[in-house]
Design an enzyme around this catalytic site. Structure first.
Site, PDB file in Angstrom:
ATOM      1  N   HIS A   1      32.895 -29.268  75.624  1.00 27.54           N
ATOM      2  CA  HIS A   1      33.913 -30.042  74.912  1.00 27.54           C
ATOM      3  C   HIS A   1      33.721 -31.530  75.212  1.00 27.54           C
ATOM      4  O   HIS A   1      33.214 -31.890  76.290  1.00 27.54           O
ATOM      5  CB  HIS A   1      35.278 -29.575  75.419  1.00 27.54           C
ATOM      6  CG  HIS A   1      36.443 -30.167  74.717  1.00 27.54           C
ATOM      7  ND1 HIS A   1      37.023 -31.351  75.100  1.00 27.54           N
ATOM      8  CD2 HIS A   1      37.159 -29.727  73.655  1.00 27.54           C
ATOM      9  CE1 HIS A   1      38.047 -31.617  74.303  1.00 27.54           C
ATOM     10  NE2 HIS A   1      38.158 -30.638  73.423  1.00 27.54           N
TER      11      HIS A   1
ATOM     12  N   ASP B   1      35.474 -26.710  83.876  1.00 30.62           N
ATOM     13  CA  ASP B   1      36.486 -26.962  82.847  1.00 30.62           C
ATOM     14  C   ASP B   1      37.058 -25.606  82.456  1.00 30.62           C
ATOM     15  O   ASP B   1      36.408 -24.820  81.771  1.00 30.62           O
ATOM     16  CB  ASP B   1      35.790 -27.668  81.676  1.00 30.62           C
ATOM     17  CG  ASP B   1      36.601 -27.618  80.380  1.00 30.62           C
ATOM     18  OD1 ASP B   1      37.740 -27.112  80.394  1.00 30.62           O
ATOM     19  OD2 ASP B   1      36.074 -28.098  79.361  1.00 30.62           O
TER      20      ASP B   1
ATOM     21  N   GLN C   1      39.646 -23.183  78.441  1.00 35.81           N
ATOM     22  CA  GLN C   1      39.666 -21.998  77.575  1.00 35.81           C
ATOM     23  C   GLN C   1      39.755 -20.687  78.356  1.00 35.81           C
ATOM     24  O   GLN C   1      39.908 -19.627  77.752  1.00 35.81           O
ATOM     25  CB  GLN C   1      38.408 -21.950  76.685  1.00 35.81           C
ATOM     26  CG  GLN C   1      38.345 -23.027  75.629  1.00 35.81           C
ATOM     27  CD  GLN C   1      39.417 -22.872  74.553  1.00 35.81           C
ATOM     28  OE1 GLN C   1      39.970 -21.798  74.326  1.00 35.81           O
ATOM     29  NE2 GLN C   1      39.733 -23.976  73.891  1.00 35.81           N
TER      30      GLN C   1
ATOM     31  N   LYS D   1      47.418 -24.437  76.818  1.00 34.88           N
ATOM     32  CA  LYS D   1      46.525 -23.381  76.337  1.00 34.88           C
ATOM     33  C   LYS D   1      46.800 -22.053  77.041  1.00 34.88           C
ATOM     34  O   LYS D   1      46.082 -21.074  76.862  1.00 34.88           O
ATOM     35  CB  LYS D   1      45.068 -23.797  76.534  1.00 34.88           C
ATOM     36  CG  LYS D   1      44.653 -24.980  75.655  1.00 34.88           C
ATOM     37  CD  LYS D   1      43.170 -25.166  75.685  1.00 34.88           C
ATOM     38  CE  LYS D   1      42.725 -26.562  75.268  1.00 34.88           C
ATOM     39  NZ  LYS D   1      42.565 -26.705  73.826  1.00 34.88           N
TER      40      LYS D   1
ATOM     41  N   CYS E   1      35.610 -30.499  68.479  1.00 29.69           N
ATOM     42  CA  CYS E   1      35.395 -31.474  69.550  1.00 29.69           C
ATOM     43  C   CYS E   1      34.172 -31.175  70.396  1.00 29.69           C
ATOM     44  O   CYS E   1      33.998 -31.736  71.474  1.00 29.69           O
ATOM     45  CB  CYS E   1      36.610 -31.602  70.465  1.00 29.69           C
ATOM     46  SG  CYS E   1      38.032 -32.278  69.635  1.00 29.69           S
TER      47      CYS E   1
HETATM   48  C1  LIG Z   1      36.677 -26.278  76.633  1.00 30.39           C
HETATM   49  C2  LIG Z   1      37.734 -27.339  76.553  1.00 30.39           C
HETATM   50  N1  LIG Z   1      37.731 -28.328  77.452  1.00 30.39           N
HETATM   51  C3  LIG Z   1      38.658 -29.298  77.425  1.00 30.39           C
HETATM   52  C4  LIG Z   1      39.647 -29.338  76.477  1.00 30.39           C
HETATM   53  C5  LIG Z   1      40.632 -30.468  76.488  1.00 30.39           C
HETATM   54  O1  LIG Z   1      41.899 -30.054  76.768  1.00 30.39           O
HETATM   55  P1  LIG Z   1      43.137 -31.044  76.612  1.00 30.39           P
HETATM   56  O2  LIG Z   1      43.054 -31.591  75.224  1.00 30.39           O
HETATM   57  O3  LIG Z   1      44.326 -30.186  76.816  1.00 30.39           O
HETATM   58  O4  LIG Z   1      42.994 -32.109  77.639  1.00 30.39           O
HETATM   59  C6  LIG Z   1      39.694 -28.332  75.516  1.00 30.39           C
HETATM   60  C7  LIG Z   1      40.729 -28.369  74.464  1.00 30.39           C
HETATM   61  O5  LIG Z   1      40.485 -28.231  73.294  1.00 30.39           O
HETATM   62  C8  LIG Z   1      38.715 -27.307  75.553  1.00 30.39           C
HETATM   63  O6  LIG Z   1      38.706 -26.335  74.644  1.00 30.39           O
END
Ligand SMILES: Cc1ncc(COP(=O)(O)O)c(C=O)c1O
Lengths: 398, 142
Positions: A112, A189, A192, A215, A353
C-alpha cells in the site's frame, strides 16, 4: 454471522468493501456514544470521577491491544490515528536516524502507498536504497526470494501481513526468524490482517507493527503503533506538547515521559480508543479463527461462482483471504463498480492505493470485493446475478 | 435529446473514440490528468496554430464517461480558437453543475446533461476539459 449487530445492514446494501473500511457493530457505536454522553472528560488529567473512569478505560484498551497482538509489555502500545501514521512515525521518528546512506530497505510492489512512500521519501532525503523483493507466480513473498535480494546492507524488511489487492498472507513467522538471524528490523503493516487473522508480534519477531481500528469494526481516526520496547524507546517523538513531558523550565531544561506517553502528545482520540477496545472484545468473542474460516469459505464460493460467468477475469483466485479482485473483460473497473452499485453492491474500483502492483498483475485497475464476518453466500449470489447481467451494463450506467 | 440516442452517442464514442493514440510529432503540448478518485489516467496532447486547435489526441485508461467525453470534446474543439474553447468549457462546466448554459454552443456534448444525477461521475465527465484547460494555460505561458 452476527448480522443483527450491524445497523448498516438493515438497509438494502451488499457491503463488499471491507478492505477499505468495515461496518461497526452496535456495541462499538454505543461505546463511543457513552463517552460523549455519560463520561466526557480528558484522560490523564483530572481528579474527578468521570475523568478517572475515562483514564482507566483508556489505559484498559492499551492492555487489550497488548493481549490482542501478544505483545510483552503495555508500554509497547502507542495510539495513533491509524496505519498510515504508525508507518510514518517509524520512518521519520526511527529510521531517519537509524538508517544511513546506502542502507537497504526491502519492500514489494504490492504494498500500500503508506508502506512505499515513506521509504521513497527517506531514499530522497537520506540516500537509502529501496529494493523490491521479487514475488513468485502467485504474487507471493517467499523467504527464498528475500534471501536472493538480501545483502550486507539490508537493514529493514517492511511488508504488509496481508496485501490489500492480492490478499495473500505473508509468511511473517518465517520472515521474522530470518530477520532475527540477520539482525534486520522487521516492520509489519497489519492493516488488512488485523481483525481477520491472529497476530503474535513476539512469535513473529516483529520490530514495529501498525494497524487501523476502522478496518476491524472500530472507529475511524484511531490505530496502533507497536514497537519492541528497546526499539520504540529509541524512537524520537514526532510531536511535542502536553501529556508527553515530565517537566520543562524556562531555562530550557526539560524531560520527556517514559513510553508510551512520550509518543502520545496532546489530547488523544479518546472516543476512538474506547471504541477500538470494544471492537477487540467483540472480535475475540466471535473468535478470529472463526472469522478467517468464514472469509475463506466465502472466497472459495465466490471464486467458484465467478469462474462460471463468461468474461470475468479473476486475478487472485489462489490467495487465502476474503479478497477477490476481478474485472469484466474489456470493461473499465470503475464502470463495473458503478454498474454493481445499481444493484446495491458496494465494491471498490481502481488501483486500491497500491499503484505499483500493476507491474505484478499486468492490469492497473480492478474491482475488489472484500468480505468480512457479516457477509453471506446469498450476498455473493447477488453479485453473481448482477454480473450475469453484464450485457446490460451500458444501458444501466449511461 | 432522447435518452437512447444519448446513450448510443456515448457508447459509440467510448468504443470507437476519436484520435486515440499519441503522436511523436513536434509542436504538441501534452498533459496527463488523473482523476482524484485515482482511477482514470489519461494523456491529452494538442497542437495549436495561430490560436486554433488543429489537432488534439489522447490515450490512456478511463471509464466509459471519461473516454467518450474525451472523444466528443476532441471532435468539438478541433478547429476552434482558444477563446471559443474557453467559452465552450465554461458552458460545459455550467451544464455539469446544473446551472443555466448555452445549449447551442455545446452540440454533441449535450449528451452529458444528466451526468449531475450521478455525482461520482461529474469528475469523469470533466476530466478531459481539465486537461485542455492546462494545455491552454501552458500555451499562454509560451
Ligand atoms: C495494506 C494497507 N496498508 C495501509 C493502509 C492504510 O490504512 P489507513 O488509511 O487506515 O491509515 C491500508 C488501507 O487501505 C491498507 O490496506
Amino acid at each position: 454471522m452476527n448480522r443483527e449487530d450491524f445497523q448498516m445492514l438493515d438497509g438494502n446494501i451488499v457491503y463488499f468493501d471491507n478492505g477499505a473500511t468495515t461496518l461497526k457493530p452496535k456495541c462499538v457505536v454505543d461505546e463511543v456514544i457513552d463517552y460523549y454522553t455519560k463520561y466526557t472528560a480528558n484522560a490523564h488529567r483530572g481528579d474527578y470521577d468521570i475523568s478517572q473512569i475515562v483514564d482507566s478505560k483508556y489505559e484498559g484498551v492499551r492492555d487489550k491491544v497488548k493481549d490482542f497482538i501478544h505483545a510483552k509489555r503495555r508500554e509497547e502500545i502507542v495510539f495513533t490515528k491509524g496505519t498510515t501514521e504508525s508507518l510514518n512515525t517509524v520512518a521519520f521518528g526511527f529510521m531517519n536516524t537509524y538508517l544511513e546512506k546506502e542502507d537497504e530497505v526491502l519492500i514489494t510492489k504490492s504494498e500500500h502507498a503508506s508502506n512505499v512512500l515513506p521509504w521513497l521519501e527517506l531514499a530522497k532525503r537520506k540516500g537509502i536504497v529501496v529494493k523490491f523483493i521479487p514475488l513468485n507466480e502467485h504474487h507471493e513473498v517467499t523467504v527464498e526470494n528475500i534471501r536472493k535480494v538480501m545483502t550486507e546492507k539490508t537493514k529493514v524488511i517492511s511488508l504488509a501481513h496481508v496485501t490489500n489487492v492480492i490478499g495473500d498472507i505473508r509468511p511473517i513467522e518465517d520472515i521474522g526468524k530470518l530477520c532475527l538471524e540477520k539482525n534486520i528490523i522487521f516492520v509489519v503493516d497489519a492493516a488488512q490482517s488485523i481483525g481477520h487473522i491472529p497476530i503474535d508480534v513476539e512469535k513473529c519477531n516483529i520490530s514495529f507493527l501498525g494497524f487501523s481500528a476502522h478496518k476491524m469494526l472500530g472507529p475511524t481516526g484511531i490505530g496502533v503503533l507497536y514497537g519492541k520496547y528497546d526499539l520504540l524507546n529509541r524512537l524520537t517523538p514526532t510531536e511535542y506538547g502536553g501529556g508527553m513531558n515530565s517537566y520543562f523550565e524556562s531555562s530550557g531544561e526539560l524531560e520527556y515521559k517514559p513510553l508510551p506517553e512520550r509518543l502520545e502528545a496532546g489530547t488523544q482520540n479518546i472516543a476512538g480508543v474506547l471504541g477500538m477496545g470494544k471492537a477487540i472484545d467483540y472480535l475475540l468473542k466471535i473468535g478470529l479463527d472463526n472469522i478467517h474460516k468464514h472469509e475463506l469459505e466465502l472466497k472459495k464460493y465466490a471464486v467458484e461462482k465467478l469462474k462460471q460467468i463468461p468474461n470475468i477475469r479473476i486475478y487472485n483466485a489462489e490467495s487465502n483471504s476474503g479478497i477477490i479482485v476481478f474485472n469484466i473483460h474489456k470493461v473499465f473497473s470503475q464502470d463495473t463498480a458503478v454498474f454493481l452499485n445499481h444493484y446495491g453492491i458496494c465494491v471498490r474500483a481502481g488501483n486500491h492505493c497500491a499503484k505499483i502492483v500493476k507491474d505484478e498483475i499486468n492490469v492497473s485497475n480492478t474491482c475488489r470485493a472484500s468480505f468480512y464476518l457479516y457477509n453471506t453466500k446469498e450476498e455473493i449470489d447477488k453479485l453473481v446475478e448482477a454480473l450475469n447481467n453484464q450485457d446490460k451494463i451500458f444501458d444501466i450506467i449511461l | 435529446m432522447d435518452e437512447k440516442l444519448k446513450r448510443d452517442i456515448i457508447l459509440d464514442n467510448y468504443q470507437n473514440p476519436m484520435n486515440r493514440g499519441l503522436t511523436n510529432s513536434d509542436g504538441y503540448i501534452k498533459v496527463n490528468t488523473r482523476n482524484s478518485s485515482c482511477v482514470d489516467n489519461v494523456d491529452v496532447m494538442a497542437k495549436l496554430e495561430n490560436g486554433v486547435f488543429i489537432d488534439i489526441r489522447f490515450d490512456g485508461d478511463a471509464c466509459a464517461i471519461s473516454t467518450s467525453a474525451t472523444s466528443i470534446m476532441i471532435k468539438t474543439l478541433i478547429g476552434k480558437t482558444v477563446a471559443e474553447t474557453e467559452k465552450i468549457i465554461e458552458n460545459y462546466e455550467k451544464m455539469i453543475n446544473e446551472e443555466a448554459y448555452d445549449k447551442e454552443l455545446l452540440g454533441e456534448l449535450n449528451v452529458y446533461d444528466t451526468v449531475s444525477k450521478q455525482p461520482s461521475r461529474k469528475k469523469c465527465a470533466t476530466l478531459p476539459f481539465e486537461a485542455i484547460k492546462r494545455i491552454i494555460e501552458e500555451a499562454k505561458k509560451a
